[in-house]
Write a protein that holds these residues in place. Structure first.
Motif, PDB file in Angstrom:
ATOM      1  N   ASP A   1       0.830  -1.203   0.000  1.00 31.73           N
ATOM      2  CA  ASP A   1       0.000   0.000   0.000  1.00 31.73           C
ATOM      3  C   ASP A   1       0.865   1.255   0.000  1.00 31.73           C
ATOM      4  O   ASP A   1       0.729   2.135  -0.863  1.00 31.73           O
ATOM      5  CB  ASP A   1      -0.900  -0.039   1.236  1.00 31.73           C
ATOM      6  CG  ASP A   1      -1.809   1.178   1.390  1.00 31.73           C
ATOM      7  OD1 ASP A   1      -1.955   1.945   0.415  1.00 31.73           O
ATOM      8  OD2 ASP A   1      -2.377   1.345   2.479  1.00 31.73           O
ATOM      9  N   ILE A   2       1.778   1.352   0.957  1.00 28.50           N
ATOM     10  CA  ILE A   2       2.585   2.559   1.101  1.00 28.50           C
ATOM     11  C   ILE A   2       3.575   2.710  -0.050  1.00 28.50           C
ATOM     12  O   ILE A   2       3.860   3.839  -0.485  1.00 28.50           O
ATOM     13  CB  ILE A   2       3.319   2.564   2.458  1.00 28.50           C
ATOM     14  CG1 ILE A   2       2.299   2.519   3.613  1.00 28.50           C
ATOM     15  CG2 ILE A   2       4.207   3.778   2.581  1.00 28.50           C
ATOM     16  CD1 ILE A   2       1.267   3.644   3.572  1.00 28.50           C
ATOM     17  N   ALA A   3       4.086   1.599  -0.564  1.00 35.12           N
ATOM     18  CA  ALA A   3       4.992   1.681  -1.711  1.00 35.12           C
ATOM     19  C   ALA A   3       4.271   2.272  -2.924  1.00 35.12           C
ATOM     20  O   ALA A   3       4.824   3.127  -3.640  1.00 35.12           O
ATOM     21  CB  ALA A   3       5.549   0.304  -2.049  1.00 35.12           C
ATOM     22  N   LEU A   4       3.050   1.857  -3.154  1.00 31.24           N
ATOM     23  CA  LEU A   4       2.291   2.395  -4.289  1.00 31.24           C
ATOM     24  C   LEU A   4       1.888   3.844  -4.043  1.00 31.24           C
ATOM     25  O   LEU A   4       1.929   4.675  -4.963  1.00 31.24           O
ATOM     26  CB  LEU A   4       1.054   1.540  -4.557  1.00 31.24           C
ATOM     27  CG  LEU A   4       1.327   0.129  -5.090  1.00 31.24           C
ATOM     28  CD1 LEU A   4       0.012  -0.576  -5.421  1.00 31.24           C
ATOM     29  CD2 LEU A   4       2.212   0.159  -6.326  1.00 31.24           C
ATOM     30  N   LEU A   5       1.499   4.166  -2.820  1.00 29.88           N
ATOM     31  CA  LEU A   5       1.152   5.552  -2.515  1.00 29.88           C
ATOM     32  C   LEU A   5       2.374   6.463  -2.674  1.00 29.88           C
ATOM     33  O   LEU A   5       2.258   7.597  -3.158  1.00 29.88           O
ATOM     34  CB  LEU A   5       0.613   5.663  -1.091  1.00 29.88           C
ATOM     35  CG  LEU A   5      -0.779   5.075  -0.833  1.00 29.88           C
ATOM     36  CD1 LEU A   5      -1.124   5.157   0.644  1.00 29.88           C
ATOM     37  CD2 LEU A   5      -1.838   5.780  -1.669  1.00 29.88           C
ATOM     38  N   SER A   6       3.548   5.967  -2.284  1.00 31.78           N
ATOM     39  CA  SER A   6       4.768   6.753  -2.443  1.00 31.78           C
ATOM     40  C   SER A   6       5.055   7.018  -3.912  1.00 31.78           C
ATOM     41  O   SER A   6       5.442   8.129  -4.297  1.00 31.78           O
ATOM     42  CB  SER A   6       5.949   6.018  -1.796  1.00 31.78           C
ATOM     43  OG  SER A   6       5.749   5.848  -0.409  1.00 31.78           O
ATOM     44  N   ALA A   7       4.858   5.993  -4.743  1.00 35.71           N
ATOM     45  CA  ALA A   7       5.041   6.173  -6.185  1.00 35.71           C
ATOM     46  C   ALA A   7       4.035   7.180  -6.733  1.00 35.71           C
ATOM     47  O   ALA A   7       4.349   7.990  -7.620  1.00 35.71           O
ATOM     48  CB  ALA A   7       4.898   4.831  -6.896  1.00 35.71           C
ATOM     49  N   MET A   8       2.831   7.160  -6.194  1.00 35.00           N
ATOM     50  CA  MET A   8       1.794   8.104  -6.622  1.00 35.00           C
ATOM     51  C   MET A   8       2.199   9.537  -6.318  1.00 35.00           C
ATOM     52  O   MET A   8       2.021  10.435  -7.149  1.00 35.00           O
ATOM     53  CB  MET A   8       0.477   7.775  -5.923  1.00 35.00           C
ATOM     54  CG  MET A   8      -0.675   8.717  -6.267  1.00 35.00           C
ATOM     55  SD  MET A   8      -2.127   8.453  -5.212  1.00 35.00           S
ATOM     56  CE  MET A   8      -1.548   9.174  -3.662  1.00 35.00           C
TER      57      MET A   8
END
Length: 287
Positions: free
Chosen positions: A168-175
């Motif tokens: 979750d946080i890895a994808l949000l960081s990429a976002m």
């Protein structure tokens, strides 16, 4: 104690996301008991419990969607969790999820952590693209698979309770990185006779075209060969960065959203990685 069939569950938390989850289960025919920390109208059809303990006693499947890890612990503290399946959909860090898993299982419950990849309006909407990462108890995931699939798609990523939060946080960081680039791009055209609504399709199209680079990065990380398939190497990218910075200066735009990443690119080149792609930046971040 009420019916513990698979068509009933409890939801703790009636914020925008929690309420959306409740509405999706109600629409699918589930009996839903709810509780919120403060007074807030519940979705029509839900049964409101007077206390968190009453809500947890009502069903074996308990979905928690609160503000943060501290609020989850405060809500569950002192309540008998024996035989309860606790599905935590509260945003947390991987370490917090693992610690919460240990805390709940030590008290007789089973634990599954979740990372919701959607906004409330996408929940319960077919073909919206919403899904939830889940990790933790494989048995809990299996026995509640039908219920968990109602609000959004399900992606189970393993028994490590921290993995759902990490995905979750890895994808949000990429976002956030993508949003930062978009903000800089709009800032560059802001003072010109260029309509943002006309420019947006070009930005979206280009971002979509470039998004596939992640597959190449993943392949290079797996092989260890950061020069594999490189068409534009890091040294060339760093040279191009000068043009980006001069353009920002000409347009009166701060480069602060770009310069941290550019600095990492320059460091990698200085270390001898100029022939590579920008995959080596991953290793710099890991240091």
């Amino acid at each position: 104690m009420s019916d513990h069939s698979k068509k009933s569950l409890t939801v703790l938390g009636l914020g925008d996301m929690g309420s959306a989850l409740v509405r999706s289960w109600l629409a699918d025919g589930y009996a839903v008991t709810v509780w919120n920390r403060s007074a807030r109208p519940a979705p029509e059809g839900a049964t409101v419990a007077a206390t968190a303990a009453d809500a947890i006693a009502a069903n074996s499947l308990i979905v928690v969607c609160l503000l943060d890890d501290a609020s989850v612990r405060a809500t569950l503290d002192g309540i008998d969790l024996t035989g309860r399946d606790i599905v935590n959909l509260t945003t947390s860090t991987p370490a917090e999820a693992r610690e919460l898993s240990d805390w709940i299982t030590s008290r007789g419950g089973r634990f599954l952590d979740g990372g919701i990849m959607a906004v409330p309006s996408m929940i319960g909407v077919a073909e919206s693209g919403a899904y939830v990462f889940y990790s933790g108890s494989a048995h809990l995931h299996e026995v509640n698979a039908e219920a968990l699939a109602v609000p959004a798609g399900v992606k189970y990523v393993g028994t490590d309770a921290g993995f759902a939060a990490l995905y979750d946080i890895a994808l949000l960081s990429a976002m956030w990185g993508m949003f930062a680039g978009a903000a800089h791009g709009f800032a560059l055209i802001r003072a010109e006779d260029i309509a943002p609504v006309d420019f947006a399709p070009f930005m979206v199209g280009y971002q979509q075209a470039m998004a596939g680079y992640a597959y190449g990065t993943a392949a290079q990380l797996a092989s260890g060969d950061y020069a594999e398939g490189v068409e534009s190497n890091l040294a060339m990218m760093v040279t191009t960065n000068g043009t980006l910075l001069r353009t920002a200066a000409e347009q009166g735009v701060s480069p602060e959203l770009l310069t941290p990443f550019m600095a990492l690119m320059e460091r990698r080149v200085a270390e001898g990685g100029g022939h590579e792609s920008n995959t080596g930046v991953v290793d710099l971040l890991r240091r």
